[in-house]
Write an enzyme that holds these catalytic residues in place. Structure first.
Site, mmCIF file in Angstrom:
data_model
loop_
_atom_site.group_PDB
_atom_site.id
_atom_site.type_symbol
_atom_site.label_atom_id
_atom_site.label_comp_id
_atom_site.label_asym_id
_atom_site.label_seq_id
_atom_site.Cartn_x
_atom_site.Cartn_y
_atom_site.Cartn_z
ATOM 1 C CB SER A 235 -0.945 0.006 1.208
ATOM 2 O OG SER A 235 -0.212 -0.048 2.426
ATOM 3 C CG HIS B 287 -3.969 -1.306 -2.471
ATOM 4 N ND1 HIS B 287 -4.545 -0.055 -2.517
ATOM 5 C CD2 HIS B 287 -3.601 -1.496 -1.185
ATOM 6 C CE1 HIS B 287 -4.500 0.485 -1.312
ATOM 7 N NE2 HIS B 287 -3.947 -0.377 -0.487
ATOM 8 C CE LYS C 118 -7.498 0.289 -0.297
ATOM 9 N NZ LYS C 118 -8.172 -0.104 0.955
#
Length: 271
Positions: A70, A98, A132
């Site tokens: 991250s 992510h 996300k």
């Protein structure tokens, strides 16, 4: 919470956890709460991890790692990690917060480079956030059926929290359809990443190697990162300064985060 549930349900006092030194805080906290022996290996260093796995005679072994880190934006060597876990009869917990929805064909995440049989490996536990790329909230864990049943029965942050709302589940189904079917968003994101990296090369600060939407610009000193952060905010551009203890001393940075909603004009204005 998903990492806490998975780690603490699967290992305990008689077990050992091996963790990449740059893992997300939720993985580190989960390891500490599990009461298992907690051993870190240098960032992305499979050779050291191999030696550590060779030395342990613990009842159960669990390797935990971010898939996309991250703060650095680089990626874990997933195939190599999985091969080591197979060899030493260890579990691999992959945090793809992510990568899910962004990397690979149809947004399948950091497992995209693996063969189908590798993705279904019994040693693999896959976690990804829904807050996300999916644009909602929460997270999920995917694994073999016995692992999932264990998490349902023993995952404390799963069992002792309020259930997700049906509205959230319905919104998520639409998000998954968009992720799978609309490849133009990932193509747009890839173009923006390439344009940004090309534009930032002449700057005096180091752009860390990353092919993901996380593009860290290393300033070194915290004061410099804050100065650049404030100067950009005055221009209406939000690029947060990341300083110790979030990153090591001397490794302060601007954390540039791109999305498909950005435009080439946005990239050129920033750089």
């Amino acid at each position: 919470m998903a990492n806490l549930a998975a780690v603490t349900a699967l290992v305990g006092r008689e077990d050992v956890i091996f963790a990449d030194r740059l893992n997300h805080a939720s993985l580190n906290d989960a390891a500490l709460l599990s009461r298992a022996r907690f051993i870190r290996y240098p960032h992305l260093d499979l050779a050291t991890l191999e030696k550590q796995l060779e030395k342990t005679d613990a009842r159960r072994k669990l390797v935990i790692t971010d898939a996309v880190f991250s703060m650095d934006g680089d990626t874990a060597p997933v195939a190599g990690l999985l091969a080591l876990c197979r060899r030493f009869d260890a579990w691999l917990l992959l945090d793809d917060a992510h990568g899910f929805g962004v990397l690979g064909e149809r947004g399948s995440g950091s497992l995209y480079s693996l063969q189908q049989e590798e993705r279904a490996a019994p040693h693999l536990i896959y976690m990804a956030t829904l807050g996300k790329a999916a644009g909602v909230s929460g997270a999920f864990v995917a694994a073999q059926a016995p692992v999932i049943e264990t998490l349902i029965q023993h995952g404390r942050t799963y069992g002792y929290t309020t259930a997700a709302a049906p509205l959230l589940a319905h919104a998520l189904l639409t998000s998954l359809q968009l992720i799978e079917q609309h490849s133009w968003r990932r193509e747009q994101l890839a173009r923006l990443i390439g344009r940004l990296r090309n534009n930032l090369q002449p700057l005096p600060w180091q752009l860390l190697p990353s092919e993901t939407p996380i593009q860290p610009l290393l300033t070194g000193e915290s004061q410099e990162a804050v100065r650049l952060d404030l100067a950009l905010r005055e221009q209406g551009i939000w690029v947060p300064a990341i300083r110790p203890p979030t990153v090591p001393e001397g490794r302060a940075r601007l954390r540039i985060s791109l999305s498909a909603a950005h435009t080439e004009t946005d990239i050129d204005r920033l750089s």
